[in-house]
Design an enzyme around this catalytic site. Sequence first.
Site, PDB file in Angstrom:
ATOM      1  N   THR A 150       5.699   0.354  12.156  1.00  0.00           N
ATOM      2  CA  THR A 150       4.742  -0.456  11.410  1.00  0.00           C
ATOM      3  C   THR A 150       4.454  -1.773  12.113  1.00  0.00           C
ATOM      4  OG1 THR A 150       4.510  -1.746   9.367  1.00  0.00           O
ATOM      5  CG2 THR A 150       6.743  -1.256  10.053  1.00  0.00           C
ATOM      6  N   ASP A 151       3.265  -2.307  11.867  1.00  0.00           N
ATOM      7  CA  ASP A 151       2.934  -3.630  12.446  1.00  0.00           C
ATOM      8  C   ASP A 151       3.794  -4.738  11.822  1.00  0.00           C
ATOM      9  OD1 ASP A 151       1.782  -3.708   9.895  1.00  0.00           O
ATOM     10  OD2 ASP A 151      -0.154  -4.482  10.579  1.00  0.00           O
ATOM     11  N   GLU A 152       4.451  -4.438  10.671  1.00  0.00           N
ATOM     12  CA  GLU A 152       5.250  -5.486  10.010  1.00  0.00           C
ATOM     13  C   GLU A 152       6.446  -5.921  10.846  1.00  0.00           C
ATOM     14  OE1 GLU A 152       6.027  -5.194   5.850  1.00  0.00           O
ATOM     15  OE2 GLU A 152       4.047  -4.418   5.409  1.00  0.00           O
ATOM     16  N   TYR A 208      12.651  -4.628   4.481  1.00  0.00           N
ATOM     17  CA  TYR A 208      11.960  -3.407   4.944  1.00  0.00           C
ATOM     18  C   TYR A 208      11.621  -3.514   6.428  1.00  0.00           C
ATOM     19  CZ  TYR A 208       7.913  -0.515   6.127  1.00  0.00           C
ATOM     20  OH  TYR A 208       7.034   0.333   6.780  1.00  0.00           O
ATOM     21  N   LYS A 244      12.933  -1.439   9.824  1.00  0.00           N
ATOM     22  CA  LYS A 244      12.047  -0.703  10.734  1.00  0.00           C
ATOM     23  C   LYS A 244      12.191  -1.240  12.165  1.00  0.00           C
ATOM     24  CE  LYS A 244       9.319   2.059   9.804  1.00  0.00           C
ATOM     25  NZ  LYS A 244       9.413   3.553   9.704  1.00  0.00           N
TER      26      LYS A 244
HETATM   27  P1  NAD Z   1       6.125   7.076   1.529  1.00  0.00           P
HETATM   28  O1  NAD Z   1       7.043   6.110   0.863  1.00  0.00           O
HETATM   29  O2  NAD Z   1       4.889   7.499   0.842  1.00  0.00           O
HETATM   30  O3  NAD Z   1       6.939   8.422   1.876  1.00  0.00           O
HETATM   31  C1  NAD Z   1       8.224   8.407   2.451  1.00  0.00           C
HETATM   32  C2  NAD Z   1       8.738   9.853   2.436  1.00  0.00           C
HETATM   33  O4  NAD Z   1      10.027   9.862   3.080  1.00  0.00           O
HETATM   34  C3  NAD Z   1       8.945  10.433   1.031  1.00  0.00           C
HETATM   35  O5  NAD Z   1       8.443  11.740   0.969  1.00  0.00           O
HETATM   36  C4  NAD Z   1      10.456  10.415   0.849  1.00  0.00           C
HETATM   37  O6  NAD Z   1      10.932  11.421  -0.036  1.00  0.00           O
HETATM   38  C5  NAD Z   1      10.933  10.642   2.269  1.00  0.00           C
HETATM   39  N1  NAD Z   1      12.299  10.149   2.506  1.00  0.00           N
HETATM   40  C6  NAD Z   1      12.807   8.944   2.160  1.00  0.00           C
HETATM   41  N2  NAD Z   1      14.093   8.863   2.529  1.00  0.00           N
HETATM   42  C7  NAD Z   1      14.399  10.032   3.155  1.00  0.00           C
HETATM   43  C8  NAD Z   1      15.577  10.552   3.765  1.00  0.00           C
HETATM   44  N3  NAD Z   1      16.706   9.839   3.829  1.00  0.00           N
HETATM   45  N4  NAD Z   1      15.522  11.782   4.310  1.00  0.00           N
HETATM   46  C9  NAD Z   1      14.387  12.530   4.239  1.00  0.00           C
HETATM   47  N5  NAD Z   1      13.245  12.100   3.650  1.00  0.00           N
HETATM   48  C10 NAD Z   1      13.263  10.864   3.114  1.00  0.00           C
HETATM   49  O7  NAD Z   1       5.837   6.461   2.959  1.00  0.00           O
HETATM   50  P2  NAD Z   1       4.471   6.411   3.809  1.00  0.00           P
HETATM   51  O8  NAD Z   1       3.645   5.295   3.326  1.00  0.00           O
HETATM   52  O9  NAD Z   1       3.912   7.777   3.908  1.00  0.00           O
HETATM   53  O10 NAD Z   1       5.057   5.972   5.232  1.00  0.00           O
HETATM   54  C11 NAD Z   1       5.490   6.944   6.175  1.00  0.00           C
HETATM   55  C12 NAD Z   1       5.966   6.228   7.425  1.00  0.00           C
HETATM   56  O11 NAD Z   1       4.907   5.432   7.965  1.00  0.00           O
HETATM   57  C13 NAD Z   1       7.125   5.254   7.184  1.00  0.00           C
HETATM   58  O12 NAD Z   1       8.025   5.350   8.265  1.00  0.00           O
HETATM   59  C14 NAD Z   1       6.469   3.886   7.148  1.00  0.00           C
HETATM   60  O13 NAD Z   1       7.362   2.878   7.562  1.00  0.00           O
HETATM   61  C15 NAD Z   1       5.337   4.088   8.129  1.00  0.00           C
HETATM   62  N6  NAD Z   1       4.144   3.243   7.942  1.00  0.00           N
HETATM   63  C16 NAD Z   1       3.536   3.172   6.713  1.00  0.00           C
HETATM   64  C17 NAD Z   1       2.366   2.433   6.567  1.00  0.00           C
HETATM   65  C18 NAD Z   1       1.634   2.330   5.248  1.00  0.00           C
HETATM   66  O14 NAD Z   1       0.679   1.564   5.146  1.00  0.00           O
HETATM   67  N7  NAD Z   1       2.013   3.085   4.224  1.00  0.00           N
HETATM   68  C19 NAD Z   1       1.833   1.759   7.677  1.00  0.00           C
HETATM   69  C20 NAD Z   1       2.501   1.827   8.904  1.00  0.00           C
HETATM   70  C21 NAD Z   1       3.642   2.604   9.020  1.00  0.00           C
HETATM   71  O1  DAU Z   2       1.335  -3.077   7.486  1.00  0.00           O
HETATM   72  C1  DAU Z   2       1.919  -1.816   7.299  1.00  0.00           C
HETATM   73  C2  DAU Z   2       2.732  -1.827   6.030  1.00  0.00           C
HETATM   74  O2  DAU Z   2       1.817  -1.872   4.955  1.00  0.00           O
HETATM   75  C3  DAU Z   2       3.660  -0.627   5.896  1.00  0.00           C
HETATM   76  O3  DAU Z   2       4.636  -0.678   6.914  1.00  0.00           O
HETATM   77  C4  DAU Z   2       4.365  -0.637   4.541  1.00  0.00           C
HETATM   78  O4  DAU Z   2       5.138   0.541   4.381  1.00  0.00           O
HETATM   79  C5  DAU Z   2       3.315  -0.697   3.456  1.00  0.00           C
HETATM   80  O5  DAU Z   2       3.970  -0.818   2.216  1.00  0.00           O
HETATM   81  C6  DAU Z   2       2.369  -1.883   3.673  1.00  0.00           C
HETATM   82  O6  DAU Z   2       3.075  -3.132   3.435  1.00  0.00           O
HETATM   83  P1  DAU Z   2       2.423  -4.349   2.592  1.00  0.00           P
HETATM   84  O7  DAU Z   2       3.521  -5.134   2.010  1.00  0.00           O
HETATM   85  O8  DAU Z   2       1.391  -5.060   3.395  1.00  0.00           O
HETATM   86  O9  DAU Z   2       1.635  -3.473   1.473  1.00  0.00           O
HETATM   87  P2  DAU Z   2       1.469  -3.658  -0.107  1.00  0.00           P
HETATM   88  O10 DAU Z   2       0.483  -2.638  -0.540  1.00  0.00           O
HETATM   89  O11 DAU Z   2       2.785  -3.729  -0.795  1.00  0.00           O
HETATM   90  O12 DAU Z   2       0.801  -5.106  -0.218  1.00  0.00           O
HETATM   91  C7  DAU Z   2      -0.442  -5.390   0.394  1.00  0.00           C
HETATM   92  C8  DAU Z   2      -0.783  -6.832   0.080  1.00  0.00           C
HETATM   93  O13 DAU Z   2      -1.043  -6.939  -1.330  1.00  0.00           O
HETATM   94  C9  DAU Z   2       0.341  -7.824   0.357  1.00  0.00           C
HETATM   95  O14 DAU Z   2      -0.235  -9.056   0.804  1.00  0.00           O
HETATM   96  C10 DAU Z   2       1.015  -8.029  -0.994  1.00  0.00           C
HETATM   97  C11 DAU Z   2      -0.154  -7.891  -1.949  1.00  0.00           C
HETATM   98  N1  DAU Z   2       0.182  -7.330  -3.276  1.00  0.00           N
HETATM   99  C12 DAU Z   2       0.872  -6.149  -3.329  1.00  0.00           C
HETATM  100  C13 DAU Z   2       1.229  -5.603  -4.547  1.00  0.00           C
HETATM  101  C14 DAU Z   2       2.011  -4.319  -4.601  1.00  0.00           C
HETATM  102  C15 DAU Z   2      -0.204  -7.981  -4.444  1.00  0.00           C
HETATM  103  O15 DAU Z   2      -0.865  -9.032  -4.395  1.00  0.00           O
HETATM  104  N2  DAU Z   2       0.136  -7.433  -5.646  1.00  0.00           N
HETATM  105  C16 DAU Z   2       0.866  -6.280  -5.740  1.00  0.00           C
HETATM  106  O16 DAU Z   2       1.168  -5.852  -6.877  1.00  0.00           O
END
Ligand code: NAD
Ligand code: DAU
Length: 338
Positions: A126-128, A151, A155
């Site tokens: 992730t970019d985070e 988190y 990562k």
């Molecule tokens: P998500 O939370 O929707 O899904 C995570 C999945 O992993 C679930 O199906 C969960 O059951 C499974 N899981 C959790 N712990 C596990 C374990 N110990 N063994 C096997 N399975 C397990 O997540 P997502 O948003 O689909 O993210 C997927 C990947 O992409 C993550 O690695 C996350 O860090 C990365 N990522 C997410 C975003 C975003 O915006 N959502 C952006 C950049 C990178």
């Molecule tokens: O940048 C990639 C990341 O994006 C992934 O690695 C993470 O898994 C994913 O959860 C996401 O992280 P963020 O923290 O940026 O996403 P989130 O949707 O939780 O929040 C987006 C923005 O919105 C952030 O500035 C916090 C704000 N927010 C979020 C929630 C849940 C609110 O203002 N209110 C809320 O209730």
Amino acid sequence: MQRILVTGGCGFIGANFIRLELQADPELAIINVDKLTYAGNLANLADMQGGPRYQFVRGDICDRELISSLLQSRDISAVINFAAETHVDRSIQDSSPFVQTNIVGTQTLLDCCRKHGVARYLQVSTDEVYGSLGDSGKFTEETPLAPNSPYSASKAAADLLVRSYCQTFGFPAVITRCSNNYGPFQFPEKLIPLFITNAMQDQPLPVYGTGLNIRDWIHVSDHCRGIALAWRNGRSGDVYNFGGNSELTNLELTDRLLSALGKPHSLIKFVPDRPGHDHRYAIDYSKAQRDLGWVPQVTFEAGLSETIAWYQSHSDWIAQVKSGEYQKFYERQYGPQT
Ligand code: NAD
Ligand code: DAU
């Protein structure tokens, strides 16, 4: 037929990836190992189940024996690790599962892949991990790691383990780092699906702090296409950034959602800020463009309206994921009034 192991495929991005890859490549078979935490949902891939090129195995990426036996017996040519604990607010409530799955789970996969000579490993990061930007500039692959939440720290630790296995053992891994995804099947704890589903039910939209934090939004299909290219053509030991070129403040985004849904701004409720809240993310993806021929293709306007339409037509899915554990998390995070 090429067989790969995908972890965390019942989550948001993994499920989209499996769908897109099985459709795009008829010579590919996928084994999906998922623990089915609160975020993993079998319904996300229900229509794939029973198909000749898809197999689901319920399991934990920290389970060395299970992962080892899958790699040994199934002739796996690549492992793509999506499995993770992913929600920043949950990592602030309790970082333990983040350390366990994101760090120990990654280490377990790396060891098992080494042991069985897996030819390619892709770590979905992730970019985070880069921390927070001021009002200008973008993250490149050279930006130093400076994670601010439990988190992102977990990562970043996983990324460093992957890097160390490349350096120490010549392990064939690539790392991808992407900005904020949105699209179908996203669990409604993240901003976009939370606000869409709350607004659909005339519930408050809890905006943290001033609402002026900035995120760079990318459609999940663009991210998945980037992962598909990086897994096949990326250089071992390299990192590739993906971003959507769609920076918005949280308030700008909330305005767009409310307008698209025809709901009033009075639904916005300002709530206390997230501790350690990163101000801004923005991605320089010129390396992916140059080396992988990747650019994002879905405009934010088109992607958002398609995503809203998906949630509007999946009320059963929303009702299922918003029941049970979700209610308890919601009350812990936002209090009983929100
Ligand atoms: P998500 O939370 O929707 O899904 C995570 C999945 O992993 C679930 O199906 C969960 O059951 C499974 N899981 C959790 N712990 C596990 C374990 N110990 N063994 C096997 N399975 C397990 O997540 P997502 O948003 O689909 O993210 C997927 C990947 O992409 C993550 O690695 C996350 O860090 C990365 N990522 C997410 C975003 C975003 O915006 N959502 C952006 C950049 C990178
Ligand atoms: O940048 C990639 C990341 O994006 C992934 O690695 C993470 O898994 C994913 O959860 C996401 O992280 P963020 O923290 O940026 O996403 P989130 O949707 O939780 O929040 C987006 C923005 O919105 C952030 O500035 C916090 C704000 N927010 C979020 C929630 C849940 C609110 O203002 N209110 C809320 O209730």
